[in-house]
Design an enzyme around this catalytic site. Structure first.
Site, mmCIF file in Angstrom:
data_model
loop_
_atom_site.group_PDB
_atom_site.id
_atom_site.type_symbol
_atom_site.label_atom_id
_atom_site.label_comp_id
_atom_site.label_asym_id
_atom_site.label_seq_id
_atom_site.Cartn_x
_atom_site.Cartn_y
_atom_site.Cartn_z
ATOM 1 N N ARG A 10 37.011 77.091 46.101
ATOM 2 C CA ARG A 10 36.736 78.392 46.750
ATOM 3 C C ARG A 10 35.328 78.976 45.972
ATOM 4 O O ARG A 10 34.189 79.729 46.807
ATOM 5 C CB ARG A 10 37.790 79.491 46.974
ATOM 6 C CG ARG A 10 38.140 79.836 45.463
ATOM 7 C CD ARG A 10 39.247 80.947 45.402
ATOM 8 N NE ARG A 10 39.820 81.324 44.223
ATOM 9 C CZ ARG A 10 39.895 82.601 43.831
ATOM 10 N NH1 ARG A 10 39.667 83.802 44.893
ATOM 11 N NH2 ARG A 10 40.510 82.847 42.778
ATOM 12 N N GLU A 58 41.197 88.237 62.381
ATOM 13 C CA GLU A 58 40.769 86.790 62.235
ATOM 14 C C GLU A 58 40.432 86.177 63.659
ATOM 15 O O GLU A 58 39.626 85.495 63.670
ATOM 16 C CB GLU A 58 41.942 85.950 61.493
ATOM 17 C CG GLU A 58 42.223 86.399 60.126
ATOM 18 C CD GLU A 58 42.971 87.492 59.963
ATOM 19 O OE1 GLU A 58 43.048 87.856 58.816
ATOM 20 O OE2 GLU A 58 43.572 87.979 61.072
#
Length: 307
Positions: A10, A58
């Protein structure tokens, strides 16, 4: 592999995204109130006019990304895997994959190695969900070098991409000269006693197992399956014909994940037994990432025990 040099994919994602933003003005980034964790904040600080924090929404994020892609932008939509592949599945299916729009869904914190966040946040079904979607490319990277390549490479292909990233810091496996290609796995070693197919955080475990087995006089090859779809059929068939034992290992449910994808190829092309290591049709648990890997049987020791 440098076991003392570790980095979470990440983090590599955030750094590569920043560099990509400098190279390509079409790149826009969307996040769902998690930019510090997904590391998209690095891009946001440099290109605030091309960064959109959608809040805890989202589904709206994916729909907005779809819209931006129709305006000659290349959107990278980021959040945790459990929210990206889970909560926004309908929007990915109908608003991105069905019209084959140029949206890059970059999902961090995938698998049980999210750790203490527990079962509700440990997305172990995302590979299964994403690879069954028509038009979707699915990539799961194993280290810093590979992740930075993938982040930039997916900007060059036109169509939906799901990039799976982890929270856990993993060893740097490759050097800067390593060549990668979407749809082409990487073979490490050429032993004939067995093949270990791995993806994401489990590639390092496979390499550690390879080294331990070598000390016992057992020579195996490791196949880094960084691309789950399109899968590298050629290397799967090659290994089935050349090696005595086939094993897959993944930080994912064994139903529908890497092992299932490999099994489909073997069934069609070269019927061979495959031993699948992964999460065995159960939800995760809260605990340290390394402890969970041992609990669910996806470590180097679990591989070595099979020989």
């Amino acid at each position: 592999m440098d076991i003392n040099n570790k980095k979470a994919t990440r983090q590599s994602y955030g750094e590569a995204l920043l560099e990509l933003g400098k190279e390509n003005e079409k790149i826009v980034v969307l996040d769902a109130d998690l930019s510090t964790a997904t590391k998209t904040d690095l891009f946001a600080k440099e290109f605030s006019n091309r960064f959109f924090d959608m809040g805890i929404a989202e589904q709206n994020m994916i729909s907005t990304a779809a819209g931006l892609s129709t305006c000659n932008k290349i959107p990278y939509a980021s959040t945790f895997a459990v929210f990206a592949a889970g909560r926004a599945y309908d929007q990915i299916r109908n608003s991105v994959c069905y019209p084959k729009l140029n949206v890059k869904i970059c999902a961090t914190h995938a698998g049980i190695t999210v750790g203490e966040d527990g079962a509700t946040h440990q997305m172990i079904e995302d590979i299964s969900l994403m690879r069954t979607l028509p038009n979707m490319t699915v990539i799961s990277t194993s280290d810093n070098i590979q992740t930075k390549w993938a982040v930039k490479e997916i900007s060059k292909i036109n169509g939906p991409v799901y990039l799976r990233l982890s929270r856990l810091a993993t060893p740097v496996i490759y050097d800067e000269n390593q060549k990668f290609e979407i749809g082409k796995a990487i073979q490490i070693g050429d032993g004939i006693d067995g093949t270990i197919f791995a993806t994401g955080v489990t590639v390092a475990e496979a390499i550690k197992a390879q080294e331990k087995l070598k000390e016992k006089g057992i020579n195996v090859r490791v196949i880094d399956m960084h691309t789950i779809k399109p899968i590298d059929k050629e290397i799967i068939i090659k290994c089935a014909k050349e090696t005595k034992k086939l094993i897959s290992i993944e930080d994912h449910n064994i139903i529908g994940g890497l092992g299932s994808a490999i099994s489909e190829v073997l069934t069609d092309e070269c019927p061979t037994k495959l031993i699948r290591l992964g999460i065995k049709d159960t939800f995760g648990k809260s605990g340290k990432a390394e402890e969970l890997m041992k609990y669910f049987g996806i470590t180097e020791e679990n591989i070595v025990d099979l020989f």
